[in-house]
Design an enzyme around this catalytic site. Sequence first.
Site, PDB file in Angstrom:
ATOM      1  N   SER A 100       0.887  -0.945   0.082  1.00 25.97           N
ATOM      2  CA  SER A 100       0.084  -0.073   0.082  1.00 25.97           C
ATOM      3  C   SER A 100       0.836   1.179   0.062  1.00 25.97           C
ATOM      4  O   SER A 100       1.774   1.485  -0.675  1.00 25.97           O
ATOM      5  CB  SER A 100      -0.857   0.080   1.286  1.00 25.97           C
ATOM      6  OG  SER A 100      -2.041   0.678   1.068  1.00 25.97           O
TER       7      SER A 100
ATOM      8  N   HIS B 182      -8.012  -5.283  -0.522  1.00 27.72           N
ATOM      9  CA  HIS B 182      -6.810  -4.443  -0.299  1.00 27.72           C
ATOM     10  C   HIS B 182      -6.314  -5.349   0.729  1.00 27.72           C
ATOM     11  O   HIS B 182      -6.830  -5.516   1.871  1.00 27.72           O
ATOM     12  CB  HIS B 182      -7.463  -3.231   0.146  1.00 27.72           C
ATOM     13  CG  HIS B 182      -6.170  -2.514   0.397  1.00 27.72           C
ATOM     14  ND1 HIS B 182      -5.310  -1.733  -0.724  1.00 27.72           N
ATOM     15  CD2 HIS B 182      -5.429  -1.981   1.535  1.00 27.72           C
ATOM     16  CE1 HIS B 182      -4.305  -1.048  -0.173  1.00 27.72           C
ATOM     17  NE2 HIS B 182      -4.552  -1.184   1.187  1.00 27.72           N
TER      18      HIS B 182
ATOM     19  N   ASP C  22      -9.241  -4.199  -5.851  1.00 28.71           N
ATOM     20  CA  ASP C  22      -8.966  -3.390  -4.703  1.00 28.71           C
ATOM     21  C   ASP C  22      -9.349  -2.152  -4.302  1.00 28.71           C
ATOM     22  O   ASP C  22      -9.668  -1.030  -5.416  1.00 28.71           O
ATOM     23  CB  ASP C  22      -7.440  -3.121  -4.839  1.00 28.71           C
ATOM     24  CG  ASP C  22      -6.774  -2.819  -3.561  1.00 28.71           C
ATOM     25  OD1 ASP C  22      -7.330  -1.745  -2.765  1.00 28.71           O
ATOM     26  OD2 ASP C  22      -5.461  -3.086  -3.264  1.00 28.71           O
TER      27      ASP C  22
END
Length: 398
Positions: A188, A345, A316
């Site tokens: 991320s 995610h 995602d």
Amino acid sequence: MSAHILSRLLPRVRAGASVPSASGSADIHPTLEVIGGDRFPLQALGRSYRPFPLIGSNRHVETIFAAFFRSLPDVRYRRECLRTADGGAVALDWPVGGDDQRLASDAPVLILLPGLTGGSGDTYVRHMLVRAKKNGWRVVVFNSRGCADSPVTTPQFYSASFTEDLRQVVYHVGHCFPYSKLYAAGWSLGANILVRYLGQEAHSCPLAGAASLCNPFDLVVADEDFHKGFNVIYDKALARALRRIFKKHALLFEGIGGEYNIELAANAKSVREFDDGLTRVSFGYKSVDDYYFDASSSHSIEHVQTPLLCIQASNDPIAPSRGIPREQIRGNPHCLLIVTPKGGHLGWVAGDEAPFGCPWTDPVVMEFFEHIQENKTDSPLHGAEGAPSCKASLGVMV
């Protein structure tokens, strides 16, 4: 859904076998979108991606399940607090126990970069750490300023644009293990920082390989989607985590003046509000939109000269598929992109260890790294002048 029911479903979702092509590399399975990376004949590319039943049917269910119900490996750390050149500090968590003391002096080292507000306690981080250790690698978790109780000694945290802390961590680790090849994996926001660093370092990058997982890439696009529908829940949760970190160190910002809006940051209801009140000012941006545009790692892909594996999930909710720089990756022979049809995610509840074990991505990342480690003959690029000394940092047990 009970753990008993989930475990009974497990045998139905084992990944299929890889089918070798005439060239000896793995054929690409139609469940995967793969771009670039002809240099990396990974067997994982030939296996079917099969999301775990029910959990993998919805991106939000998968994201939340992974965050709250994935197993948490038992890892004990030795903490090393590294003073940075600007007077700040970051925390490096080294796992203790096992065979680390018996590893060869040139055993590869993997640096892990968690996502926004994440750290060495997160499940996805620990699963990757455990897998790498079992493969005979040294591993260290880089906790950004304020994360995982990392000390904050100046009125500055970290941001999607700021790569200097990572640069100093890489030099430091390389100084500690001058005969080892260094690798890094980020998730991320950590992935965004890592890719920006790779682009900035270009041909001079000390890393032998890197992996970027669920990278938002285009932060302007990601910000647009962050305020839609169920995504607001994630936005509020991350804003709450940012407020919590800020309040622990609020005295550092007392009376700071300038463009800072400390009240907005301290009471932020969204990540954007926190970034507007604090982050963009700390790093010299005139607006949040300027910050998001400049910090987007999609701009860095064309400059990357280090073998880079990018894994994204097409569904995602936080790192939108439309933000993936597909054409830039296609044009860079050092990059390999894998897009799975599901995953949410930080989810990827699929593969042999689903639903409670490691994400589907972990063995793929290690296969990529092992391929580089076995085939790369370049000398490590460590020991650069000005690298922090191992003796200059403070080690404490956590």
